[in-house]
Design a protein around this motif. Sequence first.
Motif, short mmCIF file in Angstrom:
data_model
loop_
_atom_site.label_atom_id
_atom_site.label_comp_id
_atom_site.label_asym_id
_atom_site.label_seq_id
_atom_site.Cartn_x
_atom_site.Cartn_y
_atom_site.Cartn_z
N HIS A 1 4.07 -0.65 22.88
CA HIS A 1 4.94 -0.09 21.84
C HIS A 1 5.39 1.34 22.09
O HIS A 1 6.59 1.65 22.05
CB HIS A 1 4.29 -0.23 20.46
N GLY A 2 4.46 2.21 22.38
CA GLY A 2 4.82 3.61 22.60
C GLY A 2 5.70 3.78 23.83
O GLY A 2 6.66 4.58 23.84
N TYR B 1 -1.68 5.26 21.09
CA TYR B 1 -0.23 5.42 21.34
C TYR B 1 -0.02 6.73 22.11
O TYR B 1 0.67 6.79 23.13
CB TYR B 1 0.45 5.45 19.96
N GLU B 2 -0.68 7.79 21.63
CA GLU B 2 -0.50 9.10 22.26
C GLU B 2 -1.21 9.19 23.61
O GLU B 2 -0.73 9.85 24.53
CB GLU B 2 -1.00 10.20 21.30
N GLU C 1 -1.36 0.21 8.86
CA GLU C 1 -2.44 -0.37 9.65
C GLU C 1 -2.42 0.13 11.10
O GLU C 1 -3.36 -0.05 11.84
CB GLU C 1 -2.42 -1.91 9.59
N PHE C 2 -1.31 0.78 11.47
CA PHE C 2 -1.23 1.32 12.83
C PHE C 2 -1.71 2.76 12.94
O PHE C 2 -1.70 3.34 14.03
CB PHE C 2 0.19 1.19 13.38
N PHE D 1 3.82 4.53 7.12
CA PHE D 1 4.06 4.49 5.66
C PHE D 1 3.47 3.20 5.11
O PHE D 1 3.12 2.29 5.86
CB PHE D 1 5.57 4.59 5.35
N GLY D 2 3.37 3.14 3.77
CA GLY D 2 2.72 2.00 3.11
C GLY D 2 3.55 0.74 3.16
O GLY D 2 4.77 0.77 2.98
N ARG D 3 2.88 -0.37 3.41
CA ARG D 3 3.56 -1.68 3.40
C ARG D 3 4.04 -2.00 2.00
O ARG D 3 3.41 -1.61 1.02
CB ARG D 3 2.56 -2.79 3.73
#
Length: 555
Positions: free
Chosen positions: A217-218, A242-243, A234-235, A260-262
């Motif tokens: 992804h990243g 990722y970093e 959740e990520f 952000f919130g689902r």
Amino acid sequence: MSNTEALKAANFIETIIKQDLADGRIDKVVTRFPPEPNGYLHVGHAKSICLNFGLADSFGGECHLRFDDTNPSKEEQEYVDAIKEDVNWLGYQWSGEVRYASDYFEQFHLWALELINAGRAYVCELSAEQASEYRGWATKPGKDSPYRARPVEENLARFEQMRAGELDEGACVLRAKIDMASPNMNLRDPILYRIRKQTHHQTGDKWCIYPSYDFSHGQEDAIEGVTHSVCTLEFADHRPLYEWFLEALSVPSTPRQYEFGRLNINYTVTSKRKLKQLVDENKVTGWDDPRMPTISGMRRRGYSARALRNFCQSLAVAKTDGIVDMAQLEFFIRDELNKTAPRAMAVLKPLKVVITNYPEDKLEQLSVPAHPELDLGERVLPFTRELYIDQDDFKQEYSKKFKKKFSPGKRIRLRNAYVIEADDYLKNEQGEVVQVNARLIENTLGENPPDGVNPKGVVHWVSASHGKQATIRVYDRLFIDEAPARGDGDFMQHLNPESCTVLDNCWIEPGLAASAAETRYQFEREGYFVADRYDYSPDKPVFNMTIGLRDNWSN
Ligand code: ATP
Ligand code: MG
């Protein structure tokens, strides 16, 4: 404060972007919407689409549509096509071509080699059970895999065997060498590549090893120059990973991830897995069944793209998950339809009315406005001796409780037409009223009766000889429980057995039959309805109920 202003105040991602532009960290915003093509998009995805495309729009940037297609076992071309259509229908156009994680498989492979060569990745041959035992759990540090210390050359050779298809699925995986004792489980030597001998919808049989979500992804974001990679909460625990990859690899840019919130909505489920189960077990007619909270289902139900966008924009972009009341979504649907939908008359449960003092061969064409406020033109209602009204609008006996209804000796106003008075009625063998005989009161078109005996109620009607027969599917919420997926119970147990009623002897104004598929109407006194996207034809009109005029669920 309006909902849109509330969004502005609450949207922390916008604040970050403004700052990044002001500081010169970026000169253009690039976002992406990254669905995995393993199902159709649902209302939660709509929120993510509106957010990502909306950010790009408001800052003059770009938003990419990129399929996160790293797991061929669950993905299909059908889903790719449906997702593209849904994003467009919602009103958004991605910048450039559609992108695929699989476009970058070559590069990911090179990056895997880069990590192996740097001594930062190894091929691990622990079985799945062993690996999970070695991983430990949140409060118990894991322990190093015996394969962790393999020399670079051996790792390169083994990885090449994986890639060449010489090893079986599950025989081994490529893992990053990070920290088996990390309190963050995601950093305990995560998997980079798995063997999967599956044909991929984009790359065919070219690959038999596939990268993990975390290892792709990243890097996808970096390749595309995404500046703000917005995902759901959740990520958050994956962000260090990722970093870590962006740091460890020679990537062309450094995106940043924000969570952000689902969106969760009561009385429904927003998980592709659960929605797929409803489809697979034939609880609904397909992903686009009008009861489904999928974008294509909501479209077929008659929701407009604008109403859905308005709803998404009313939602807070917060750092916590929340549950939104279904009534909030329905408010936006109703609000939009009330303002835009032409009015029409349809009788769902027909009861024949014979106007005994109206000649059999007489026909009046009554011209009435299509909308009370908007200039949507006029529609023509044929008025004849035999009409249909709704069964619920007639009572055999007058009572105070039903004083607005039609009953023998009482008058009623036919909407947009005359006042009539009931004389008597006929019943069938089951004792049901099958016909009402009535008299027309002269000079009552747009006027009160000259004798001053005014009707108490107004009912909708359709000419029996000139109306058209139609099928109307009346929908209700798919689940009866507010939180169908709560706890460990089976969410299927909470299905509403009455979520769909098909009425195939309905009568509609003749002018409606020529409607184009997906035309929306307010059927007066009944609710909002849409000409079905697929099953509609002028000879066999089929309408879906979008929503009632009022909310019957809230108290
Ligand atoms: P599901 O759990 O339904 O399978 P997902 O997150 O696995 O959803 P993806 O195709 O991976 O589905 O999601 C694409 C994008 O949409 C991601 O950025 C994801 O965070 C976002 N998204 C998915 N579900 C929601 C939701 N309920 N609310 C907001 N955004 C969502
Ligand atoms: Mg997913």
